[in-house]
Design an enzyme around this catalytic site. Structure first.
Site, mmCIF file in Angstrom:
data_model
loop_
_atom_site.group_PDB
_atom_site.id
_atom_site.type_symbol
_atom_site.label_atom_id
_atom_site.label_comp_id
_atom_site.label_asym_id
_atom_site.label_seq_id
_atom_site.Cartn_x
_atom_site.Cartn_y
_atom_site.Cartn_z
ATOM 1 N N HIS A 1 0.821 -1.212 0.000
ATOM 2 C CA HIS A 1 0.000 0.000 0.000
ATOM 3 C C HIS A 1 0.855 1.262 0.000
ATOM 4 C CE1 HIS A 1 -2.555 3.056 2.287
ATOM 5 N NE2 HIS A 1 -2.982 3.023 1.046
ATOM 6 N N GLU B 1 3.027 0.533 3.295
ATOM 7 C CA GLU B 1 2.614 -0.553 4.180
ATOM 8 C C GLU B 1 2.584 -1.867 3.393
ATOM 9 O OE1 GLU B 1 -0.430 1.683 7.249
ATOM 10 O OE2 GLU B 1 -1.105 1.337 5.189
ATOM 11 N N ASN C 1 -4.397 4.632 7.618
ATOM 12 C CA ASN C 1 -5.749 5.030 7.243
ATOM 13 C C ASN C 1 -6.773 4.788 8.347
ATOM 14 O OD1 ASN C 1 -5.043 6.064 4.794
ATOM 15 N ND2 ASN C 1 -5.605 4.266 3.613
#
Length: 286
Positions: free
Chosen positions: A142, A154, A193
């Site tokens: 990510h 990530e 997030n």
């Protein structure tokens, strides 16, 4: 000349996919950027050319570095061009059915040990791995928006992901000049997030209920909390639809009313006011 490092493929030439492809090309990889829509590839090429031109003008990159990177970067609509890649990063629309169909194709055409990674932060790789031959090679990698600038990545292991795949993914991220963090097990939204989502939720709650304007909330976050950008500015930058869909995905999984997207975000999405990419979100842009 930058040392060539092997072949990377990126599926999806939107904002994230195109920038991930450019990051890999700048780092010395041969890169295939694939999309089903030729116009999307043209738009991606134009965006990257403009972005690299600005970087050269500001002295961030040399003309030779940029020229070499574009020579290593191939734009194509042909899925089969990805078959020899050592790592494929999927960055298509946040739709599980679309992603599963793509991973099914990738499973059929790629080498059995090629890493198949999704850039999604809302769809964990275990939702894709069952359709792939040798699911041990599937994981999340990510990147954060804008991928050309943001250093953190990530890497997320699903229950199917092998240690070898995780190690290779971490090494790849380091090889393109980014800083990886390994999540040892899946959770929707991952780390950044999930934390950011709480900030967004509280900011929207305060705005919806009239405690302050969105401009004032952004100002407080920047001046009192030392955030580089306010939550409403950040939602506009990332895309209000992205925040909305991430929340919607979590709500569908949990069924918890507390996870339901805010009405304000839903209204913005329905109006097509998605932020910078549409010219209007919480703020208006030229």
């Amino acid at each position: 000349m930058t040392e060539r490092k092997g072949l990377v493929a990126v599926a999806g030439s939107g904002t994230m996919g195109s920038q991930i492809a450019m990051v890999a090309a700048l780092a010395g990889y041969d890169v295939v950027l694939q999309d089903i829509a030729k116009e999307s590839l043209t738009k991606a090429n134009d965006m990257l050319q403009a972005r690299m031109k600005r970087d050269v003008e500001k002295g961030r990159r040399t003309p030779e570095e940029v020229e070499e990177a574009f020579l290593r970067l191939e734009f194509t609509t042909d899925v089969n061009k990805m078959k020899d890649a050592e790592i494929v990063i999927e960055a298509v629309i946040e739709n599980l059915d679309v992603k599963r169909e793509l991973f099914k194709q990738l499973s059929e055409i790629t080498k059995r040990d090629a890493i198949l990674a999704t850039n999604s932060s809302t769809i964990v790789s275990s939702k894709l791995a069952d359709i792939v031959e040798n699911p041990a090679r599937v994981c999340n990698i990510h990147f954060f928006n804008p991928a050309l600038v943001m250093e953190m990545v990530e890497v997320v292991k699903g229950p199917h992901t092998s240690d070898e795949t995780a190690e290779k993914a971490m090494a790849f991220v380091r090889s393109i000049g980014k800083t990886p963090v390994l999540l040892k097990k899946e959770i929707s939204g991952f780390i950044a997030n999930r934390i950011l989502g709480k900030v967004f939720d509280e900011a929207v709650f305060l705005y919806e209920n009239g405690y302050a304007t969105h401009e004032e909330i952004d100002l407080i976050c920047k001046k009192a909390l030392n955030h580089p950008i306010g939550p409403f500015e950040l939602m506009d930058l990332v895309g209000i639809d992205v925040s909305y869909n991430a929340r919607l995905q979590r709500y569908r999984e949990s069924g918890d009313e507390r996870d339901k997207p805010a009405k304000l975000l839903e209204e913005k999405v329905k109006k097509g006011e998605l932020g910078r990419k549409t010219g209007k979100g919480f703020y208006t842009y030229e």
